[in-house]
Design a protein around this motif. Structure first.
Motif, PDB file in Angstrom:
ATOM      1  N   LYS A  83       0.812  -1.212   0.000  1.00 15.44           N
ATOM      2  CA  LYS A  83       0.000   0.000   0.000  1.00 15.44           C
ATOM      3  C   LYS A  83       0.853   1.273   0.000  1.00 15.44           C
ATOM      4  O   LYS A  83       0.501   2.263  -0.612  1.00 15.44           O
ATOM      5  CB  LYS A  83      -0.923  -0.012   1.224  1.00 15.44           C
ATOM      6  CG  LYS A  83      -2.087   0.942   1.096  1.00 15.44           C
ATOM      7  CD  LYS A  83      -3.015   0.836   2.275  1.00 15.44           C
ATOM      8  CE  LYS A  83      -4.262   0.037   1.960  1.00 15.44           C
ATOM      9  NZ  LYS A  83      -5.105  -0.161   3.134  1.00 15.44           N
ATOM     10  N   VAL A  84       2.000   1.230   0.694  1.00 14.55           N
ATOM     11  CA  VAL A  84       2.839   2.421   0.733  1.00 14.55           C
ATOM     12  C   VAL A  84       3.908   2.425  -0.363  1.00 14.55           C
ATOM     13  O   VAL A  84       4.821   3.240  -0.346  1.00 14.55           O
ATOM     14  CB  VAL A  84       3.529   2.615   2.102  1.00 14.55           C
ATOM     15  CG1 VAL A  84       2.507   2.830   3.187  1.00 14.55           C
ATOM     16  CG2 VAL A  84       4.452   1.464   2.434  1.00 14.55           C
ATOM     17  N   GLY A  85       3.794   1.493  -1.304  1.00  9.13           N
ATOM     18  CA  GLY A  85       4.686   1.535  -2.450  1.00  9.13           C
ATOM     19  C   GLY A  85       6.043   0.899  -2.213  1.00  9.13           C
ATOM     20  O   GLY A  85       7.012   1.257  -2.873  1.00  9.13           O
TER      21      GLY A  85
ATOM     22  N   ARG B  38      12.338   5.169   3.906  1.00  2.00           N
ATOM     23  CA  ARG B  38      12.229   5.136   5.364  1.00  2.00           C
ATOM     24  C   ARG B  38      10.934   5.799   5.818  1.00  2.00           C
ATOM     25  O   ARG B  38      10.249   5.302   6.705  1.00  2.00           O
ATOM     26  CB  ARG B  38      13.396   5.904   5.981  1.00  2.00           C
ATOM     27  CG  ARG B  38      14.541   5.024   6.317  1.00  2.00           C
ATOM     28  CD  ARG B  38      15.654   5.871   6.894  1.00  2.00           C
ATOM     29  NE  ARG B  38      16.883   5.520   6.232  1.00  2.00           N
ATOM     30  CZ  ARG B  38      17.844   6.362   5.905  1.00  2.00           C
ATOM     31  NH1 ARG B  38      17.714   7.643   6.188  1.00  2.00           N
ATOM     32  NH2 ARG B  38      18.921   5.949   5.328  1.00  2.00           N
ATOM     33  N   GLN B  39      10.624   6.940   5.187  1.00  2.00           N
ATOM     34  CA  GLN B  39       9.405   7.613   5.599  1.00  2.00           C
ATOM     35  C   GLN B  39       8.186   6.777   5.235  1.00  2.00           C
ATOM     36  O   GLN B  39       7.182   6.779   5.937  1.00  2.00           O
ATOM     37  CB  GLN B  39       9.339   9.021   4.985  1.00  2.00           C
ATOM     38  CG  GLN B  39       8.372   9.963   5.665  1.00  2.00           C
ATOM     39  CD  GLN B  39       8.629  10.137   7.154  1.00  2.00           C
ATOM     40  OE1 GLN B  39       8.445   9.221   7.956  1.00  2.00           O
ATOM     41  NE2 GLN B  39       9.063  11.321   7.543  1.00  2.00           N
ATOM     42  N   ARG B  40       8.279   6.015   4.145  1.00  3.31           N
ATOM     43  CA  ARG B  40       7.180   5.114   3.793  1.00  3.31           C
ATOM     44  C   ARG B  40       7.009   4.041   4.869  1.00  3.31           C
ATOM     45  O   ARG B  40       5.889   3.635   5.172  1.00  3.31           O
ATOM     46  CB  ARG B  40       7.459   4.444   2.448  1.00  3.31           C
ATOM     47  CG  ARG B  40       7.224   5.369   1.278  1.00  3.31           C
ATOM     48  CD  ARG B  40       7.749   4.761   0.002  1.00  3.31           C
ATOM     49  NE  ARG B  40       7.907   5.787  -1.020  1.00  3.31           N
ATOM     50  CZ  ARG B  40       6.993   6.055  -1.934  1.00  3.31           C
ATOM     51  NH1 ARG B  40       5.896   5.357  -1.984  1.00  3.31           N
ATOM     52  NH2 ARG B  40       7.178   7.024  -2.800  1.00  3.31           N
TER      53      ARG B  40
ATOM     54  N   GLN C 282       6.511  12.835  -3.633  1.00  5.76           N
ATOM     55  CA  GLN C 282       6.074  11.429  -3.623  1.00  5.76           C
ATOM     56  C   GLN C 282       5.341  11.093  -2.333  1.00  5.76           C
ATOM     57  O   GLN C 282       4.301  10.439  -2.349  1.00  5.76           O
ATOM     58  CB  GLN C 282       7.283  10.491  -3.739  1.00  5.76           C
ATOM     59  CG  GLN C 282       7.986  10.541  -5.079  1.00  5.76           C
ATOM     60  CD  GLN C 282       9.242   9.684  -5.093  1.00  5.76           C
ATOM     61  OE1 GLN C 282       9.467   8.870  -4.204  1.00  5.76           O
ATOM     62  NE2 GLN C 282      10.062   9.878  -6.114  1.00  5.76           N
ATOM     63  N   VAL C 283       5.902  11.536  -1.204  1.00  9.96           N
ATOM     64  CA  VAL C 283       5.295  11.201   0.083  1.00  9.96           C
ATOM     65  C   VAL C 283       3.946  11.904   0.244  1.00  9.96           C
ATOM     66  O   VAL C 283       2.979  11.316   0.734  1.00  9.96           O
ATOM     67  CB  VAL C 283       6.259  11.537   1.239  1.00  9.96           C
ATOM     68  CG1 VAL C 283       5.578  11.348   2.579  1.00  9.96           C
ATOM     69  CG2 VAL C 283       7.494  10.659   1.173  1.00  9.96           C
ATOM     70  N   VAL C 284       3.871  13.143  -0.215  1.00  4.72           N
ATOM     71  CA  VAL C 284       2.606  13.865  -0.135  1.00  4.72           C
ATOM     72  C   VAL C 284       1.545  13.192  -0.994  1.00  4.72           C
ATOM     73  O   VAL C 284       0.401  13.004  -0.563  1.00  4.72           O
ATOM     74  CB  VAL C 284       2.809  15.345  -0.554  1.00  4.72           C
ATOM     75  CG1 VAL C 284       1.485  16.003  -0.843  1.00  4.72           C
ATOM     76  CG2 VAL C 284       3.538  16.087   0.538  1.00  4.72           C
ATOM     77  N   ASN C 285       1.928  12.773  -2.200  1.00  8.36           N
ATOM     78  CA  ASN C 285       0.989  12.031  -3.056  1.00  8.36           C
ATOM     79  C   ASN C 285       0.505  10.766  -2.358  1.00  8.36           C
ATOM     80  O   ASN C 285      -0.678  10.424  -2.415  1.00  8.36           O
ATOM     81  CB  ASN C 285       1.661  11.649  -4.374  1.00  8.36           C
ATOM     82  CG  ASN C 285       1.691  12.805  -5.353  1.00  8.36           C
ATOM     83  OD1 ASN C 285       0.935  13.760  -5.211  1.00  8.36           O
ATOM     84  ND2 ASN C 285       2.566  12.727  -6.330  1.00  8.36           N
ATOM     85  N   LEU C 286       1.441  10.080  -1.687  1.00  6.61           N
ATOM     86  CA  LEU C 286       1.095   8.842  -0.992  1.00  6.61           C
ATOM     87  C   LEU C 286       0.093   9.112   0.134  1.00  6.61           C
ATOM     88  O   LEU C 286      -0.928   8.427   0.253  1.00  6.61           O
ATOM     89  CB  LEU C 286       2.362   8.192  -0.429  1.00  6.61           C
ATOM     90  CG  LEU C 286       2.156   6.964   0.433  1.00  6.61           C
ATOM     91  CD1 LEU C 286       1.589   5.825  -0.407  1.00  6.61           C
ATOM     92  CD2 LEU C 286       3.457   6.525   1.082  1.00  6.61           C
TER      93      LEU C 286
ATOM     94  N   SER D 286      -3.301   9.760  -1.293  1.00  5.83           N
ATOM     95  CA  SER D 286      -3.988   8.585  -1.822  1.00  5.83           C
ATOM     96  C   SER D 286      -4.455   7.678  -0.686  1.00  5.83           C
ATOM     97  O   SER D 286      -5.501   7.043  -0.781  1.00  5.83           O
ATOM     98  CB  SER D 286      -3.095   7.829  -2.811  1.00  5.83           C
ATOM     99  OG  SER D 286      -2.054   7.188  -2.125  1.00  5.83           O
ATOM    100  N   ILE D 287      -3.682   7.638   0.396  1.00  7.46           N
ATOM    101  CA  ILE D 287      -4.091   6.829   1.550  1.00  7.46           C
ATOM    102  C   ILE D 287      -5.365   7.381   2.162  1.00  7.46           C
ATOM    103  O   ILE D 287      -6.289   6.652   2.511  1.00  7.46           O
ATOM    104  CB  ILE D 287      -2.961   6.805   2.602  1.00  7.46           C
ATOM    105  CG1 ILE D 287      -1.871   5.857   2.141  1.00  7.46           C
ATOM    106  CG2 ILE D 287      -3.486   6.394   3.971  1.00  7.46           C
ATOM    107  CD1 ILE D 287      -0.625   5.925   2.961  1.00  7.46           C
ATOM    108  N   GLN D 288      -5.420   8.709   2.232  1.00 11.66           N
ATOM    109  CA  GLN D 288      -6.601   9.329   2.801  1.00 11.66           C
ATOM    110  C   GLN D 288      -7.836   9.009   1.953  1.00 11.66           C
ATOM    111  O   GLN D 288      -8.897   8.690   2.466  1.00 11.66           O
ATOM    112  CB  GLN D 288      -6.367  10.841   2.907  1.00 11.66           C
ATOM    113  CG  GLN D 288      -7.509  11.623   3.495  1.00 11.66           C
ATOM    114  CD  GLN D 288      -8.312  12.325   2.434  1.00 11.66           C
ATOM    115  OE1 GLN D 288      -7.841  12.548   1.332  1.00 11.66           O
ATOM    116  NE2 GLN D 288      -9.534  12.676   2.779  1.00 11.66           N
ATOM    117  N   VAL D 289      -7.674   9.038   0.633  1.00 16.39           N
ATOM    118  CA  VAL D 289      -8.793   8.728  -0.253  1.00 16.39           C
ATOM    119  C   VAL D 289      -9.197   7.265  -0.111  1.00 16.39           C
ATOM    120  O   VAL D 289     -10.376   6.933  -0.004  1.00 16.39           O
ATOM    121  CB  VAL D 289      -8.415   9.047  -1.721  1.00 16.39           C
ATOM    122  CG1 VAL D 289      -9.484   8.548  -2.676  1.00 16.39           C
ATOM    123  CG2 VAL D 289      -8.188  10.536  -1.887  1.00 16.39           C
ATOM    124  N   GLU D 290      -8.197   6.375  -0.056  1.00 13.18           N
ATOM    125  CA  GLU D 290      -8.466   4.941  -0.030  1.00 13.18           C
ATOM    126  C   GLU D 290      -9.067   4.460   1.290  1.00 13.18           C
ATOM    127  O   GLU D 290     -10.022   3.719   1.319  1.00 13.18           O
ATOM    128  CB  GLU D 290      -7.158   4.187  -0.241  1.00 13.18           C
ATOM    129  CG  GLU D 290      -7.087   3.376  -1.504  1.00 13.18           C
ATOM    130  CD  GLU D 290      -5.680   2.853  -1.692  1.00 13.18           C
ATOM    131  OE1 GLU D 290      -5.318   1.908  -0.977  1.00 13.18           O
ATOM    132  OE2 GLU D 290      -4.937   3.424  -2.523  1.00 13.18           O
TER     133      GLU D 290
END
Lengths: 361, 314
Positions: free
Chosen positions: B142-144, B162-164, B194-198, B201-205
């Motif tokens: 999920k976090v790529g 690491r942040q993922r 990239q992290v902001v996009n992630l 998308s997590i919030q949407v999902e």
């Protein structure tokens, strides 16, 4: 700009680092020329070699660093007032320390908390560098330090003189670091991410301060930054670095309005647009190449959707676009297919032009 | 976000105060009387300069600190005072935090698999080792990240990866609220996006709400539905992203917005920047009350102040 005096000329600079895993080719042939009074910004991702380049100007080398080729010619006036040009890479540490560092070239680091000595008052730290000049007495140095504090916009300098770094805010500390850098009236000031550790409001003040001092003293400034907004605010010329090479250089106007290299397109697109709402932020796919391995062709090709077949085999030379502007991409070759910049970027640049028109310039 | 009021309130902070007594005569008022609400599935951006109390707010909400005063309601339960055991359990599973520096917040001696599984280990949320592994793999995907990353140590990963892992660790508990405290500040610009996009998308999902604490306004504008501006421990202005960015009323907010450098060299060179100094502005935050500009847009100030600001803008 061409009739101006050249202060710094880097030619064909290549630097590598010896590591356990092998040799890392951090800088792979850089040519750069800087005129007196000019402001240059070097932008790029971390690991692209920005810091290594400017550190080599000051002769700050890591123990495992090898200079493979190149020269750095610096033009300055020596003590007798004669203009001399010397290759900084041929000078040893002692000579550099005696003649160049501080006096002619000074450096402002990113984090003011680590570049100041926590056990000394800020006044003593500024005086320290003033006293290194010949024939300066302590009272004179004190006077000069107070003037410097005022120059960098610290109010009640007399009182602040006795403060320790931890008693000052981040912005104040960075002002002190700048005061120290200016202590010996350098010709060239290198700012390595000077505002990254600071808040936006403070950042704006520090940038304006450096600009103001630059105007007063005809300083030449090199900024290393990854914030394109900062670049737009301060820079006359911009150099974009990728994997140890310059991929594009030109005036700020060239770079922001007529970017030619696909990497520059990517960089500009990844800035969140303040006026436009989009579903996701643009990111450049992939990651920078491992410089342990020799790079074949254009280092950016694997991440570049516009890459041509030739990009994978032959390294593109710098193509001249105009008097001030050049870029290293095969797309500029006369035989290359015509490739336009991505549509969203085109739209954004158009709206920037519109803004400029509306502002009546 | 016009439908704000119909949505269920997830977190309600009322008159939160967080003081740190330094000596008998001196107390740092890090957070002084702030109130806001976060709805289910909302991204709330908290901005302000360093020392404005934004991190303290996040830490008080997740109860790393004991709030001095005020009431925090999360999922309908009071989490501000001494909590019964059930509430603590609910809080520790339903609210999670992502820290600023992933190198400092991940245990260097544990593998990614164990770092991520720590939460489900503690709360015994699986019945077999097989299930535990599958849960970790699913969250990694999920976090790529890929399965192979599970057997690595943090130092073998890049900053973005690491942040993922930090995000995965929070996400595996299926939280209702994630507090992202400067989660992108320590990353390189290209990785930040990239992290902001992630996160988005997590919030949407998953529909989980995010309290996004940051000082980079352009990122906050991009990711948030609602924004609160903190200054010196007071929430000086709050509203939807459009309210705050396009119709800012408070002089502090306006100075903050004007300080963002814009990538247009022709205009940026001589663009004047609004300065704001609390000491000389003649304002007293503790005297102010919240004024509604619109349904969603609130600003802190006395009646006279707000009148004056509105007149200045008109």
């Amino acid at each position: 700009m061409n009739n101006q005096e050249t202060i710094l000329k880097i030619s064909d600079l290549s630097i590598s680092f010896k590591t356990f895993a092998g040799r890392v080719n951090a800088i792979r042939g850089i040519d750069l020329e800087l005129h007196r009074g000019e402001t240059l910004a070097i932008v790029g991702e971390s690991g692209s070699g920005k810091s290594v380049t400017v550190k080599s100007v000051l002769g700050i080398h890591a123990a495992n660093e090898i200079i493979d080729s190149g020269r750095i010619d610096f033009t300055y006036q020596d003590e007798s007032g004669k203009t001399v040009t010397r290759n900084l890479l041929e000078m040893n540490d002692k000579q550099l320390q005696k003649e160049i560092r501080g006096k002619h070239i000074a450096l402002v680091f990113q984090d003011p908390m680590t570049s100041l000595n926590p056990t000394m008052t800020i006044g003593a730290q500024i005086m320290e560098s003033v006293l290194r000049q010949k024939g300066v007495t302590r009272p004179e140095a004190r006077q000069r330090a107070l003037e410097l504090l005022q120059l960098v916009g610290i109010t009640d300098a007399e009182k602040r003189f006795k403060n320790y770094p931890h008693q000052l805010s981040g912005g104040m500390r960075q002002r002190v670091v700048i005061a120290i850098a200016l202590a010996c009236d350098p010709d060239l000031l290198i700012c390595d991410e000077p505002t990254t550790a600071l808040d936006v409001t403070v950042q704006a003040k520090i940038l304006d301060l450096i600009k103001d001092i630059q105007r007063k003293k005809n300083l030449t400034v090199i900024y290393i930054t990854h914030d394109l907004g900062v670049v737009a605010r301060v820079a006359d010329t911009v150099a974009v670095m990728y994997a140890g090479k310059l991929v594009e250089k030109g005036s700020a106007e060239d770079l922001f309005f007529e970017p030619a290299h696909p990497y520059t397109w990517g960089l500009l697109l990844s800035v969140p647009d303040m006026d436009e709402n989009s579903d996701s932020l643009y990111t450049i796919p992939g990651s920078p190449p491992n410089l342990l391995k020799p790079v074949e062709g254009d280092a950016f090709a694997p991440r570049n959707q516009y890459a041509l077949e030739v990009d994978r085999h032959r390294e593109p030379p710098m193509f001249r676009i105009s008097e001030t502007h050049s870029a290293a991409t095969w797309l500029l070759h006369p035989d290359a297919p015509r490739v336009e910049m991505p549509e969203p970027l085109r739209r954004r640049i158009d709206s920037m032009r519109e803004e400029v028109k509306n502002a009546g310039k | 976000m016009q439908a704000n009021d119909q949505r269920e309130v997830l977190l309600k902070v009322e008159n939160l105060k967080q003081y740190f007594p330094i000596s008998r005569s001196y107390t740092v008022k890090a957070v002084d009387d702030i109130s806001f609400t976060i709805h289910r599935g909302e991204i709330y951006g908290l901005v302000g300069e360093s020392g404005s109390g934004k991190s303290t707010t996040g830490r008080s909400i997740i109860r790393l600190y004991d709030p001095t005063d005020g009431k925090i309601t999360f999922c309908g339960q009071d989490i501000s005072g001494k909590m019964p055991r059930d509430t603590v359990r609910m809080l520790r599973t339903k609210m999670h935090m992502i820290f600023q520096d992933p190198m400092a917040s991940l245990n260097p001696r544990e593998k990614v698999m164990d770092i991520i599984a720590e939460g489900i280990d503690i709360h015994q949320m699986y019945s077999s080792q097989e299930e535990r592994r599958e849960m970790v793999y699913a969250i990694l995907k999920k976090v790529g990240l890929s399965k192979e990353h599970a057997n690595r140590y943090p130092h073998q990963l890049s900053g973005g990866q690491r942040q993922r892992v930090g995000i995965a660790r929070a996400l595996i508990m299926k939280p209702d609220l994630i507090i992202a405290d400067e989660a992108i500040s320590a990353l390189d610009v290209s990785i930040q996006a990239q992290v902001v996009n992630l996160l988005k998308s997590i919030q949407v999902e998953t529909g989980c709400a995010i309290l996004f604490i940051a000082h980079d306004l352009s990122m906050v504008r991009y990711i948030s539905d609602t924004i609160g501006v903190l200054h010196l421990g007071h929430l000086v202005e709050s509203g939807t992203t459009a309210d705050v960015f396009e119709h800012a009323v408070h002089p502090y907010t306006r100075s903050l917005l004007s300080a963002i450098p814009r990538p247009n060299p022709l205009l940026e060179k001589d663009r004047p920047i609004m300065t704001y100094d609390y000491k000389t502005s003649g304002l007293d935050y503790s005297q102010g009350t919240y004024h509604d500009i619109t349904d969603t847009h609130k600003v802190l100030g006395t009646d006279a102040d707000v009148q004056r600001w509105l007149k200045e803008l008109a």
